[in-house]
Design a protein around this motif. Structure first.
Motif, mmCIF file in Angstrom:
data_model
loop_
_atom_site.group_PDB
_atom_site.id
_atom_site.type_symbol
_atom_site.label_atom_id
_atom_site.label_comp_id
_atom_site.label_asym_id
_atom_site.label_seq_id
_atom_site.Cartn_x
_atom_site.Cartn_y
_atom_site.Cartn_z
ATOM 1 N N CYS A 44 -4.601 -2.499 16.961
ATOM 2 C CA CYS A 44 -5.765 -0.962 16.536
ATOM 3 C C CYS A 44 -7.025 -1.598 16.683
ATOM 4 O O CYS A 44 -7.648 -2.973 17.204
ATOM 5 C CB CYS A 44 -5.329 -1.788 15.373
ATOM 6 S SG CYS A 44 -7.055 -0.893 14.102
ATOM 7 N N GLY A 46 -9.751 -1.336 15.211
ATOM 8 C CA GLY A 46 -10.533 -2.023 14.155
ATOM 9 C C GLY A 46 -10.593 -3.622 13.696
ATOM 10 O O GLY A 46 -11.326 -3.924 13.732
ATOM 11 N N CYS A 47 -8.705 -4.304 13.880
ATOM 12 C CA CYS A 47 -8.817 -5.460 13.306
ATOM 13 C C CYS A 47 -7.864 -6.550 14.299
ATOM 14 O O CYS A 47 -7.757 -6.997 13.912
ATOM 15 C CB CYS A 47 -7.836 -5.468 12.606
ATOM 16 S SG CYS A 47 -6.496 -4.369 12.832
ATOM 17 N N CYS A 83 -3.295 2.605 11.420
ATOM 18 C CA CYS A 83 -3.188 0.516 11.021
ATOM 19 C C CYS A 83 -3.230 1.156 8.641
ATOM 20 O O CYS A 83 -4.187 1.644 8.539
ATOM 21 C CB CYS A 83 -4.176 0.602 11.210
ATOM 22 S SG CYS A 83 -4.883 -1.319 10.818
ATOM 23 N N GLU A 85 -4.919 -1.139 7.840
ATOM 24 C CA GLU A 85 -6.260 -1.248 7.113
ATOM 25 C C GLU A 85 -7.584 -0.710 7.499
ATOM 26 O O GLU A 85 -7.728 -0.418 6.397
ATOM 27 C CB GLU A 85 -6.181 -3.368 7.940
ATOM 28 C CG GLU A 85 -7.980 -3.728 7.501
ATOM 29 C CD GLU A 85 -7.216 -5.248 7.187
ATOM 30 O OE1 GLU A 85 -7.774 -6.199 6.970
ATOM 31 O OE2 GLU A 85 -5.781 -5.063 6.593
ATOM 32 N N CYS A 86 -7.365 -0.198 8.413
ATOM 33 C CA CYS A 86 -8.765 0.759 8.463
ATOM 34 C C CYS A 86 -8.089 2.255 9.073
ATOM 35 O O CYS A 86 -8.484 2.858 8.804
ATOM 36 C CB CYS A 86 -9.066 0.562 10.111
ATOM 37 S SG CYS A 86 -8.569 -1.592 10.917
HETATM 38 ZN ZN LIG Z 1 -6.579 -1.378 12.227
#
Ligand SMILES: [Zn+2]
Length: 316
Positions: A44, A46-47, A83, A85-86
């Protein structure tokens, strides 16, 4: 040439060329690439979380290094991951450092070229807009700055620079051992330097600062005392002498007004004599100063003090 030969020369780790197109009139080469079998780990962007399942995929075009005289474009299959999270996010691909339509190798080559040629020259050579080259160069430098090893800061320099009517002052922090400027901040307040300490150095690194050479500017010294407990403060010669000269001038002026009549005539017009070092005066000028000193011991004392202060730097 077969696609696996293109794959070898392109040399993007984990990717293979599955289609190509050569346009001899336009002198362009287009390469379509996708992940090699077995290269299925998705990250990912993003994270940094790892995934094995893709959400979907799409194609993106980036300009890559030229092959001889052929301008080269790589069309890459990119995956998106789902994801927790994102949300739905693009995977992270080392060859694609950002959203701009250029590969990392291409950006690195542009950045490197900018180290020894003007932006305009590089832009003309590659057929890019100057603003594009500038943006690529900035990203190149940011990546370089993020990955390089940072030397511990032991001797720091803090200076204020006047930047004209609009910006007013900026504060510059540098590493005096390497001579490298480290950080710029707007204004020259205590908060300006506070921000450097807060955002650029860990507590551990702050403790390791041994000395700081600063302008004789109170907000800076206050900030250093607060953030770098083991740091000694050193004033640079230029600023100390600036203050000493100002002090002499004040004595001269005070004497000028304190004494009337004859004394005024002697002190008047001696300002530059008093601000000049003894060794730089010819005998006639020294004589003039001696006459002044004979009449006024305060001015003489101030002058001698400044002279001995100057000698501090050349004393052996
Ligand atoms: Zn992520």
């Amino acid at each position: 040439m077969r696609d696996n030969e293109f794959t070898k020369i392109l040399g993007w780790p984990g990717y293979r060329v599955f289609q190509h197109e050569i346009d001899e009139t336009a002198m362009t080469l287009r390469l379509w690439v996708r992940r090699k079998r077995g290269n299925r780990k998705l990250i990912c962007s993003g994270c940094g979380r790892k995934f094995t399942e893709a959400h979907d995929y799409y194609q993106r075009e980036v300009r890559d290094l030229p092959w001889r005289k052929y301008q080269t474009t790589v069309i890459i299959e990119l995956y998106r991951v789902c994801c927790p999270e994102c949300g739905v996010k693009i995977e992270k691909v080392p060859q694609l450092p950002g959203k701009a339509p250029f590969s990392k190798d291409f950006e690195d080559a542009v950045g490197l070229a900018c180290e020894s040629a003007s932006v305009r020259q590089v832009a003309r050579q590659l057929g890019l807009a100057a603003s594009t080259v500038r943006a690529i160069d900035l990203r190149y430098l940011q990546r370089w700055s993020a990955t390089r090893r940072k030397e511990p800061l032991k001797q720091m320099g803090v200076d204020e620079i006047y930047f004209g009517k609009h910006m007013k002052f900026i504060t510059v922090v540098s590493n005096l051992e390497t001579g490298e400027p480290l950080w710029f901040g707007q204004d020259r307040k205590q908060e300006t330097l506070d921000e450097f300490f807060r955002t650029q150095l860990t507590e551990n690194r702050r403790k390791r600062i041994e000395a700081a050479c600063v302008d004789m500017w109170r907000p800076f010294t206050t900030s250093i005392e607060q953030w770098a407990p083991n740091c000694r403060i050193v004033y640079d010669k230029f600023h100390v002498l600036q203050h000493a000269n100002k002090a002499i001038d004040e004595v001269r002026r005070a004497e000028f007004f304190r004494k009337g009549g004859r004394m005024r005539g002697v002190v008047k017009g001696k300002r530059w004599l008093l601000l000049t070092r003894w060794m730089n005066l010819d005998s006639q000028k020294r004589q003039q100063l001696n006459e002044l000193f004979a009449l006024n011991r305060r001015v003489m004392k101030a002058y001698l003090l400044k002279e001995s202060l100057e000698r501090l730097w050349t004393y052996r």
